[in-house]
Design a protein around this motif. Structure first.
Motif, PDB file in Angstrom:
ATOM      1  N   HIS A  25       0.856  -1.186   0.000  1.00 55.63           N
ATOM      2  CA  HIS A  25       0.000   0.000   0.000  1.00 55.63           C
ATOM      3  C   HIS A  25       0.892   1.237   0.000  1.00 55.63           C
ATOM      4  O   HIS A  25       1.776   1.380   0.854  1.00 55.63           O
ATOM      5  N   LEU A  26       0.637   2.122  -0.948  1.00 57.30           N
ATOM      6  CA  LEU A  26       1.253   3.444  -0.937  1.00 57.30           C
ATOM      7  C   LEU A  26       0.359   4.440  -0.215  1.00 57.30           C
ATOM      8  O   LEU A  26       0.839   5.371   0.425  1.00 57.30           O
ATOM      9  N   GLY A  66     -12.724   3.521  -2.025  1.00 55.74           N
ATOM     10  CA  GLY A  66     -13.180   4.193  -0.818  1.00 55.74           C
ATOM     11  C   GLY A  66     -12.225   4.234   0.349  1.00 55.74           C
ATOM     12  O   GLY A  66     -12.608   4.679   1.433  1.00 55.74           O
ATOM     13  N   LEU A  67     -10.978   3.802   0.170  1.00 56.60           N
ATOM     14  CA  LEU A  67     -10.021   3.781   1.276  1.00 56.60           C
ATOM     15  C   LEU A  67      -8.792   4.638   0.993  1.00 56.60           C
ATOM     16  O   LEU A  67      -7.683   4.327   1.425  1.00 56.60           O
ATOM     17  N   GLY A  68      -9.003   5.740   0.274  1.00 57.43           N
ATOM     18  CA  GLY A  68      -7.909   6.692   0.084  1.00 57.43           C
ATOM     19  C   GLY A  68      -6.840   6.235  -0.873  1.00 57.43           C
ATOM     20  O   GLY A  68      -5.654   6.467  -0.628  1.00 57.43           O
ATOM     21  N   ARG A  69      -7.244   5.634  -1.998  1.00 59.02           N
ATOM     22  CA  ARG A  69      -6.261   5.115  -2.962  1.00 59.02           C
ATOM     23  C   ARG A  69      -5.365   6.188  -3.570  1.00 59.02           C
ATOM     24  O   ARG A  69      -4.252   5.902  -3.989  1.00 59.02           O
ATOM     25  N   ARG A  70      -5.891   7.410  -3.703  1.00 56.19           N
ATOM     26  CA  ARG A  70      -5.185   8.511  -4.364  1.00 56.19           C
ATOM     27  C   ARG A  70      -4.667   8.080  -5.733  1.00 56.19           C
ATOM     28  O   ARG A  70      -3.499   8.311  -6.095  1.00 56.19           O
ATOM     29  N   LEU A  85       3.331   0.403 -11.341  1.00 53.98           N
ATOM     30  CA  LEU A  85       2.341   0.360 -10.272  1.00 53.98           C
ATOM     31  C   LEU A  85       1.041  -0.238 -10.789  1.00 53.98           C
ATOM     32  O   LEU A  85       0.537   0.175 -11.841  1.00 53.98           O
ATOM     33  N   VAL A  86       0.516  -1.198 -10.052  1.00 55.04           N
ATOM     34  CA  VAL A  86      -0.792  -1.792 -10.325  1.00 55.04           C
ATOM     35  C   VAL A  86      -1.741  -1.329  -9.236  1.00 55.04           C
ATOM     36  O   VAL A  86      -1.442  -1.471  -8.043  1.00 55.04           O
ATOM     37  N   ALA A  87      -2.874  -0.749  -9.619  1.00 57.63           N
ATOM     38  CA  ALA A  87      -3.870  -0.267  -8.668  1.00 57.63           C
ATOM     39  C   ALA A  87      -5.017  -1.259  -8.569  1.00 57.63           C
ATOM     40  O   ALA A  87      -5.190  -2.120  -9.429  1.00 57.63           O
ATOM     41  N   ALA A  88      -5.810  -1.104  -7.515  1.00 57.53           N
ATOM     42  CA  ALA A  88      -6.922  -2.036  -7.274  1.00 57.53           C
ATOM     43  C   ALA A  88      -8.257  -1.315  -7.260  1.00 57.53           C
ATOM     44  O   ALA A  88      -8.376  -0.156  -6.860  1.00 57.53           O
ATOM     45  N   ALA A 123     -12.532   5.877  -9.962  1.00 57.87           N
ATOM     46  CA  ALA A 123     -13.267   7.048  -9.507  1.00 57.87           C
ATOM     47  C   ALA A 123     -12.304   8.125  -9.013  1.00 57.87           C
ATOM     48  O   ALA A 123     -11.431   7.860  -8.186  1.00 57.87           O
ATOM     49  N   GLY A 124     -12.444   9.326  -9.555  1.00 60.62           N
ATOM     50  CA  GLY A 124     -11.570  10.425  -9.172  1.00 60.62           C
ATOM     51  C   GLY A 124     -10.276  10.490  -9.947  1.00 60.62           C
ATOM     52  O   GLY A 124      -9.486  11.419  -9.744  1.00 60.62           O
TER      53      GLY A 124
END
Length: 303
Positions: A25-26, A66-70, A85-88, A123-124
């Motif tokens: 987690h970053l 919803g947990l601050g992925r940025r 980087l792989v995001a979820a 999202a975002g």
């Protein structure tokens, strides 16, 4: 279709990922961890730069919706650090969310939310696509929320080929998760990662899980679960001796700011290339270490 890994900068050939931190987690903000938020962009950059300097190639951020992925910050960080980087997408356990966050996804079909973030953008962060669906089980069982999110994750897998990464609470319920996802819901076992198995180091149980065909994730050392860290290499040895070196993944799972290496007390992202990966080579040989850090995550993350 040629397999690809979906990173925040686009789809890549799995063969270019290099050595992979398969679960970390970053950025992460949860009401379960008040005052311990991972929300500092400069600190995330410092971790990635040091990770890359020591030989790291890719980090998989398991932080879901919803947990601050940025997520909007991730492409810049990937370019600045030269780390893939792989995001979820996905959802964690219900207790990690305020009610209004879950209400945001209760209206639309949850699978459609996941697929949209995998194919159009998070999202975002328009255009920044997720490459993993993260869901979670409970302690020795699956509640209605877990079954709802896993059903949606299975639909997203069928639509996109995405890998489903599962947080196993204290390493439990792995077989129940595998039976639900791979049996009832039809997810290919090779597209499932069962995470946090270092927290429940039952050698017989681990071999049984390996036989399902799912990938087995070991994350640590963890500041929250350090009591099992000393069992990590015994657990890995048991799996490797049983012929399951091709099922194993390792990650750092940095979940609080104090666990960063460069701005906190550690061990942080750099621990893997600095300590864990070299020890894998010393203990099990170069071939096994390369399988665990390079070949296995490339297969596990491929769409």
């Amino acid at each position: 279709m040629t397999p690809v890994v979906r990173t925040v900068l686009g789809d890549l050939d799995p063969g270019v990922l290099g050595r992979v931190d398969a679960h970390d987690h970053l950025f992460l903000c949860s009401p379960q961890l008040p005052g311990q938020e991972l929300d500092d962009v400069a600190a995330a950059r410092a971790e990635l730069v040091e990770f890359a300097r020591l030989g790291g190639g890719t980090v998989v951020q398991w932080t879901p919706y919803g947990l601050g992925r940025r997520a909007a910050e991730l492409p810049v960080l990937a370019r600045e650090s030269d780390v893939h980087l792989v995001a979820a997408t996905g959802l964690h356990q219900a207790r990690h969310y305020a009610g209004d966050v879950l209400a945001e996804v209760a209206g639309p079909r949850l699978a459609e939310v996941f697929v949209r973030e995998l194919t159009e953008g998070i999202a975002g962060a328009p255009g920044v696509r997720a490459g993993l669906v993260k869901v979670a089980g409970g302690y020795h069982g699956l509640d209605a929320h877990a079954r709802w999110t896993m059903a949606a994750a299975a639909e997203a897998h069928q639509a996109t080929g995405v890998t489903v990464g599962v947080h196993l609470e204290h390493g439990t319920s792995g077989l129940e998760v595998a039976e639900l996802l791979c049996g009832e819901l039809g997810v290919a076992p090779a597209s499932v990662i069962l995470g946090h198995l270092n927290r429940f180091p039952d050698d017989r149980g681990l071999r049984e899980l390996a036989a399902t065909g799912c990938f087995l994730g070991f994350e640590g050392p963890s500041r929250a679960h350090h009591a099992t860290d000393w069992r990590l290499f015994d657990a890995l040895a048991g799996l490797i001796d049983a012929g399951h070196a091709d099922r194993v993944l390792v990650g750092g799972d940095t979940v609080v700011a104090s666990a960063r290496a460069t701005t906190g007390e550690g061990p942080g992202l750099p621990y893997l290339p600095r300590v864990l990966w070299p020890r894998l080579a010393r203990e099990f040989g170069h071939e096994a270490e390369t399988a665990i850090t390079v070949a296995n995550p490339a297969r596990a993350l491929a769409l």
